[in-house]
Motif scaffolding. Structure first.
Motif, short mmCIF file in Angstrom:
data_model
loop_
_atom_site.label_atom_id
_atom_site.label_comp_id
_atom_site.label_asym_id
_atom_site.label_seq_id
_atom_site.Cartn_x
_atom_site.Cartn_y
_atom_site.Cartn_z
N SER A 182 -0.04 -11.67 2.56
CA SER A 182 0.45 -12.94 2.59
C SER A 182 1.92 -13.16 2.23
N ALA A 183 2.90 -12.02 2.84
CA ALA A 183 4.23 -12.01 2.67
C ALA A 183 4.76 -12.79 4.00
N PRO A 184 6.07 -13.55 3.79
CA PRO A 184 6.33 -14.20 4.82
C PRO A 184 7.64 -12.90 5.35
N LEU A 188 1.73 -8.28 7.23
CA LEU A 188 2.48 -9.07 6.38
C LEU A 188 1.52 -10.28 6.07
N LYS A 204 17.65 -4.09 0.94
CA LYS A 204 18.05 -5.53 0.95
C LYS A 204 17.87 -6.12 2.27
N ALA A 235 15.02 -8.29 5.28
CA ALA A 235 13.81 -8.85 5.59
C ALA A 235 12.77 -7.72 5.72
N ILE A 236 11.55 -8.22 5.39
CA ILE A 236 10.44 -7.07 5.24
C ILE A 236 9.91 -6.56 6.68
N GLY A 288 12.58 -8.13 -3.37
CA GLY A 288 11.94 -9.11 -4.06
C GLY A 288 10.58 -8.51 -4.48
N PHE A 289 10.28 -7.23 -3.98
CA PHE A 289 8.93 -6.72 -4.36
C PHE A 289 9.08 -6.08 -5.77
N LEU A 340 10.84 -12.33 3.88
CA LEU A 340 10.89 -12.19 2.46
C LEU A 340 11.91 -10.88 2.39
N LEU A 341 12.74 -10.82 1.35
CA LEU A 341 13.76 -9.73 1.13
C LEU A 341 13.00 -8.64 0.49
N THR A 342 13.08 -7.45 0.84
CA THR A 342 12.34 -6.29 0.28
C THR A 342 12.83 -6.14 -0.90
#
Length: 207
Positions: free
Chosen positions: A197-199, A193, A168, A170-171, A206-207, A202-204
């Motif tokens: 198209s990943a900000p 990224l 958990k 940021a990617i 969320g994948f 974005l929390l990992t």
């Protein structure tokens, strides 16, 4: 700063140009910020007469295997670069030094002349690199603490996604964590990224 592609380019250049050649002479800079835990004289003496057997890399680190240990190891830092006289070596733009008017460059930290006359120099104009002489570079930090190499030890997609979901954070921060995947820096992480198209925040999970 130099990332996996630039360090791999340096490794390949040494592999293609220097394998099987004997070190005829060496000049080590009197710079204890870069030359780590050994005097220039002792470093030089340890290299003389040795034959280059292989060039290795993990992440942003490289080491030259000789016919007997210890081996010179390079952590490129912000502006480390390898030059081989007469050989084109891809390098990070901000690492470049003027080696046409002055050879070796005043920024050279390790200069090696081989028995066929070929000359090799590791430069660092910002002085954040580390050059060490190690019996087994893979057994000590930073190499021993690295995760799988992004080029040589890629995860399969299922394992990669599964590992992301268990964290958990940021990617982008995770991609830059060298203990997770070794060799990725800012520009590679940004490009990865962008392509998916990943900000960056974005929390990992969320994948």
């Amino acid at each position: 700063m130099p990332e996996l592609p630039e360090v791999e380019a340096a490794r390949r250049a040494i592999h293609e140009s220097c394998i099987g050649k004997r070190i005829k002479s060496a000049i080590v800079a009197d710079d204890s910020k870069v030359i780590d835990s050994i005097s220039p004289a002792d470093f030089q003496a340890s290299l003389l007469g040795k034959t280059i057997v292989a060039a290795h890399r993990k992440g942003k680190n490289m080491w030259i295997e000789l016919n007997s240990p210890p081996f010179p190891s390079f952590q490129f830092g912000i502006a480390g670069a390898v030059y081989i006289k007469g050989v084109a070596v891809t390098k990070y733009k901000r690492s470049a030094v003027n080696n046409t008017e002055e050879w070796p460059s005043k920024y050279s930290k390790l200069f090696i002349e081989l028995d066929d006359g070929l000359e090799l120099s590791f430069t660092d104009k910002r002085r954040f690199a580390k050059v060490r002489l190690l019996k087994d570079p893979t057994s000590v930090s930073p190499i021993s603490e690295l995760g799988p190499d992004a080029l040589l030890e890629p995860m399969n997609i299922d394992d990669f996604v599964d590992s992301l979901r268990k964290k958990k954070t940021a990617i982008k921060a995770l991609l830059l964590d060298q203990s997770y995947i070794a060799g990725i820096g800012n520009w590679i992480a940004d490009e990865v990224l962008y392509q998916v198209s990943a900000p960056i925040l974005l929390l990992t999970s969320g994948f």
